[in-house]
Design a protein around this motif. Structure first.
Motif, PDB file in Angstrom:
ATOM      1  N   GLY A  11     118.201 -68.831 -44.732  1.00  0.00           N
ATOM      2  CA  GLY A  11     117.565 -68.976 -46.033  1.00  0.00           C
ATOM      3  C   GLY A  11     116.067 -68.914 -45.908  1.00  0.00           C
ATOM      4  N   THR A  12     115.418 -68.356 -46.924  1.00  0.00           N
ATOM      5  CA  THR A  12     113.959 -68.245 -46.900  1.00  0.00           C
ATOM      6  C   THR A  12     113.324 -68.568 -48.242  1.00  0.00           C
ATOM      7  OG1 THR A  12     114.105 -65.883 -47.398  1.00  0.00           O
ATOM      8  CG2 THR A  12     113.959 -66.499 -45.070  1.00  0.00           C
ATOM      9  N   ALA A  13     114.098 -68.700 -49.291  1.00  0.00           N
ATOM     10  CA  ALA A  13     113.501 -68.968 -50.605  1.00  0.00           C
ATOM     11  C   ALA A  13     112.840 -70.333 -50.617  1.00  0.00           C
ATOM     12  CB  ALA A  13     114.576 -68.902 -51.689  1.00  0.00           C
ATOM     13  N   ALA A  14     111.839 -70.479 -51.492  1.00  0.00           N
ATOM     14  CA  ALA A  14     111.074 -71.722 -51.517  1.00  0.00           C
ATOM     15  C   ALA A  14     111.954 -72.930 -51.784  1.00  0.00           C
ATOM     16  CB  ALA A  14     109.975 -71.627 -52.580  1.00  0.00           C
ATOM     17  N   GLY A 300     104.464 -76.746 -40.365  1.00  0.00           N
ATOM     18  CA  GLY A 300     104.856 -75.776 -39.347  1.00  0.00           C
ATOM     19  C   GLY A 300     105.834 -76.281 -38.318  1.00  0.00           C
ATOM     20  N   ALA A 301     106.265 -77.541 -38.387  1.00  0.00           N
ATOM     21  CA  ALA A 301     107.162 -78.089 -37.369  1.00  0.00           C
ATOM     22  C   ALA A 301     108.548 -77.442 -37.464  1.00  0.00           C
ATOM     23  CB  ALA A 301     107.282 -79.602 -37.535  1.00  0.00           C
ATOM     24  N   HIS A 302     109.177 -77.273 -36.313  1.00  0.00           N
ATOM     25  CA  HIS A 302     110.524 -76.713 -36.224  1.00  0.00           C
ATOM     26  C   HIS A 302     111.528 -77.826 -35.930  1.00  0.00           C
ATOM     27  CE1 HIS A 302     109.780 -72.178 -35.728  1.00  0.00           C
ATOM     28  NE2 HIS A 302     108.639 -72.729 -36.126  1.00  0.00           N
ATOM     29  N   SER A 303     112.733 -77.683 -36.472  1.00  0.00           N
ATOM     30  CA  SER A 303     113.810 -78.652 -36.269  1.00  0.00           C
ATOM     31  C   SER A 303     115.058 -77.931 -35.782  1.00  0.00           C
ATOM     32  CB  SER A 303     114.136 -79.389 -37.578  1.00  0.00           C
ATOM     33  OG  SER A 303     113.023 -80.061 -38.106  1.00  0.00           O
ATOM     34  N   HIS A 304     115.955 -78.685 -35.173  1.00  0.00           N
ATOM     35  CA  HIS A 304     117.252 -78.145 -34.746  1.00  0.00           C
ATOM     36  C   HIS A 304     118.273 -79.273 -34.785  1.00  0.00           C
ATOM     37  CE1 HIS A 304     120.411 -77.439 -31.693  1.00  0.00           C
ATOM     38  NE2 HIS A 304     120.374 -76.216 -32.164  1.00  0.00           N
ATOM     39  N   TRP A 311     112.243 -74.430 -40.184  1.00  0.00           N
ATOM     40  CA  TRP A 311     110.818 -74.563 -39.888  1.00  0.00           C
ATOM     41  C   TRP A 311     110.064 -74.788 -41.193  1.00  0.00           C
ATOM     42  CZ3 TRP A 311     114.127 -70.692 -38.831  1.00  0.00           C
ATOM     43  CH2 TRP A 311     114.072 -69.543 -39.639  1.00  0.00           C
ATOM     44  N   ASN A 312     109.057 -75.640 -41.112  1.00  0.00           N
ATOM     45  CA  ASN A 312     108.294 -76.040 -42.297  1.00  0.00           C
ATOM     46  C   ASN A 312     107.195 -75.035 -42.625  1.00  0.00           C
ATOM     47  OD1 ASN A 312     109.828 -78.336 -42.490  1.00  0.00           O
ATOM     48  ND2 ASN A 312     108.244 -79.724 -41.701  1.00  0.00           N
ATOM     49  N   VAL A 313     106.771 -75.055 -43.882  1.00  0.00           N
ATOM     50  CA  VAL A 313     105.603 -74.258 -44.265  1.00  0.00           C
ATOM     51  C   VAL A 313     104.417 -74.706 -43.408  1.00  0.00           C
ATOM     52  CG1 VAL A 313     106.398 -73.819 -46.614  1.00  0.00           C
ATOM     53  CG2 VAL A 313     105.044 -75.868 -46.127  1.00  0.00           C
ATOM     54  N   LEU A 324     105.320 -83.779 -51.716  1.00  0.00           N
ATOM     55  CA  LEU A 324     104.948 -84.752 -52.744  1.00  0.00           C
ATOM     56  C   LEU A 324     105.535 -84.412 -54.113  1.00  0.00           C
ATOM     57  CD1 LEU A 324     101.238 -85.424 -51.708  1.00  0.00           C
ATOM     58  CD2 LEU A 324     103.282 -86.746 -51.152  1.00  0.00           C
ATOM     59  N   ALA A 325     105.936 -83.130 -54.287  1.00  0.00           N
ATOM     60  CA  ALA A 325     106.604 -82.737 -55.527  1.00  0.00           C
ATOM     61  C   ALA A 325     108.087 -83.076 -55.505  1.00  0.00           C
ATOM     62  CB  ALA A 325     106.412 -81.247 -55.777  1.00  0.00           C
ATOM     63  N   GLY A 326     108.542 -83.644 -54.409  1.00  0.00           N
ATOM     64  CA  GLY A 326     109.944 -84.057 -54.318  1.00  0.00           C
ATOM     65  C   GLY A 326     110.833 -83.073 -53.611  1.00  0.00           C
ATOM     66  N   GLY A 327     110.256 -81.996 -53.080  1.00  0.00           N
ATOM     67  CA  GLY A 327     111.066 -80.997 -52.393  1.00  0.00           C
ATOM     68  C   GLY A 327     110.996 -81.152 -50.892  1.00  0.00           C
ATOM     69  N   LEU A 328     111.728 -80.285 -50.215  1.00  0.00           N
ATOM     70  CA  LEU A 328     111.670 -80.226 -48.761  1.00  0.00           C
ATOM     71  C   LEU A 328     110.676 -79.150 -48.339  1.00  0.00           C
ATOM     72  CD1 LEU A 328     115.480 -80.549 -48.052  1.00  0.00           C
ATOM     73  CD2 LEU A 328     113.714 -82.174 -47.361  1.00  0.00           C
ATOM     74  N   PRO A 329     109.995 -79.320 -47.221  1.00  0.00           N
ATOM     75  CA  PRO A 329     108.952 -78.371 -46.847  1.00  0.00           C
ATOM     76  C   PRO A 329     109.438 -77.192 -46.016  1.00  0.00           C
ATOM     77  CG  PRO A 329     108.897 -80.236 -45.353  1.00  0.00           C
ATOM     78  CD  PRO A 329     109.986 -80.523 -46.355  1.00  0.00           C
ATOM     79  N   ALA A 330     110.754 -76.956 -45.969  1.00  0.00           N
ATOM     80  CA  ALA A 330     111.269 -75.862 -45.148  1.00  0.00           C
ATOM     81  C   ALA A 330     110.823 -74.515 -45.697  1.00  0.00           C
ATOM     82  CB  ALA A 330     112.797 -75.923 -45.068  1.00  0.00           C
TER      83      ALA A 330
END
Length: 404
Positions: A11-14, A300-304, A311-313, A324-330
């Protein structure tokens, strides 16, 4: 992250969130990315920003508030998975320059993790630090907060080498910082070296190793200089101002530092890492190499987790706005296929001194083992493939052969 959404492979959508099924069953760690630096080093292509580059768009305060919220959101999502969230075995605060947060700031980071996750008894807690932004009081504070390990960026003891790398600390400051960390009672102290910088001589490397060994640290990381595209160093090499690192010189420098460290009781356990004992090995990095699970928090942090990677923006302001808008930063995610997981297992595990179990290889990989052994790059020990000294110099080639 949710276990109830339709299964996808990427997935890549915001608004897209990584789809997790469960934990992978290995060690669980947390990485926190601090994106701030006082200056930009010419060789660095990490996701870092100076105050001048960020302007008013981001600050340590807005970053920390977003980090707290990201950790809380991740903890809630993990709680929805079938298995209980594992205790956190390791924490690693990297960057960037985490020590710019000061002792209180780093204590706050660890408090935010404790507020949302359970630290395992005896958890390893590491922070990277720039020698110039540390002090005895800094080390006392982070030790009291619960940090057990510090990694200091030394790079070289030669002033002219530091200048080429755009490092701002004085040659002796890294050793002094390491001694201060040890005096504060921090159990494990690492010094980072970079070798093969244009203009570096064998005598320069020897001086750096003399300084490292005089500091009494129990861990050393040493990396060959890589000229990364888009960096100031790459532009200087492209213009002909500096020569590109020479592969033969890099190999000779690696052999030289390995011999010195081994003679001093620091044995390699991963191609670029040496430790004075099993306890001194970086458990967090071993979690990466052994295929464990980790949450990466921060820009920019990566998770697994369980074969799913996200990976974060990258930009701190966009990261904070998203959280802060309540979303995830992926910014994107992928579910690794069996072939991709196999490839990563071979790439990472073969670099370890404990080697790669033959049972982890497929039929083609097992057939290729004889070729790397015949070439003197590896040996078979207790049904494991372990790199020889020459094989460590050509580890990437060994991986390519084993993967066909």
């Amino acid at each position: 992250m949710t276990s109830t959404a339709p299964e996808r492979t990427s997935g890549t959508a915001a608004a897209d969130a990584p789809v997790l099924r469960d934990f992978g069953g290995g060690a669980f760690g947390i990485y926190v990315h601090v994106p701030f630096c006082a200056t930009r080093c010419g060789y660095c292509d990490f996701n870092t920003y100076t105050a001048g580059e960020l302007g008013s768009s981001s600050s340590p305060e807005s970053w920390f508030e977003a980090l707290r919220r990201e950790l809380a959101t991740a903890a809630r999502e993990f709680d929805a998975l079938p298995s209980a969230t594992p205790a956190v075995e390791t924490v690693f605060v990297g960057g960037g320059t985490p020590s710019l947060l000061g002792g209180d700031g780093l204590a706050g980071v660890l408090d935010a993790i404790r507020d949302n996750f359970t630290l395992a008894p005896g958890a390893e807690v590491t922070t990277e630090s720039n020698p110039e932004s540390t002090s005895p009081e800094f080390f006392d504070r982070i030790r009291a907060a619960g940090y057990t390990r510090v990694s200091l960026g030394m790079q070289s003891a030669a002033q002219h080498v530091l200048k080429i790398l755009d490092r701002t600390h004085t040659p002796g400051r890294a050793v002094a910082a390491a001694e201060e960390a040890r005096a504060a009672g921090i159990e494990h102290v690492n010094l980072d070296l970079i070798y093969g910088t244009p203009g570096e001589t064998d005598a320069d490397l020897d001086a750096s190793l003399d300084a490292v060994l005089s500091a009494g640290v129990d861990h050393v990381s040493a990396y060959s200089l890589i000229v990364e595209d888009g960096t100031a160093l790459a532009r200087r090499v492209r213009r002909g101002e500096l020569p590109a690192p020479d592969d033969d010189v890099l190999a000779a420098r690696y052999e030289r530092l390995d011999a010195r460290l081994a003679a001093a009781g620091l044995d390699w356990y991963e191609v670029s890492n040496w430790a004075a004992s099993d306890r001194a090995r970086c458990r967090h990095n071993l979690g990466y190499w052994d295929g464990g699970d980790w949450l990466g928090a921060g820009p920019g942090a990566h998770s697994h987790v369980g074969g799913v990677r996200w990976w974060n923006v990258k930009h701190p302001a966009r990261y904070a706005d998203r959280v802060l808008a309540g979303g995830l930063p992926a910014a994107g995610w992928e579910s690794l296929t069996a072939d991709e997981r196999y490839t990563e297992r071979v790439m990472l595990t073969v670099r370890l001194r404990t080697g790669l179990p033959l049972a982890d290889l497929d039929a083609d990989g097992r057939a290729a083992v004889d070729r790397v052994i015949a070439d003197g790059l590896a040996e078979r020990v207790n049904d494991r493939v372990i790199l020889t000294d020459r094989g460590r110099l050509l580890a990437d080639g060994v991986v390519r052969t084993l993967l066909g």
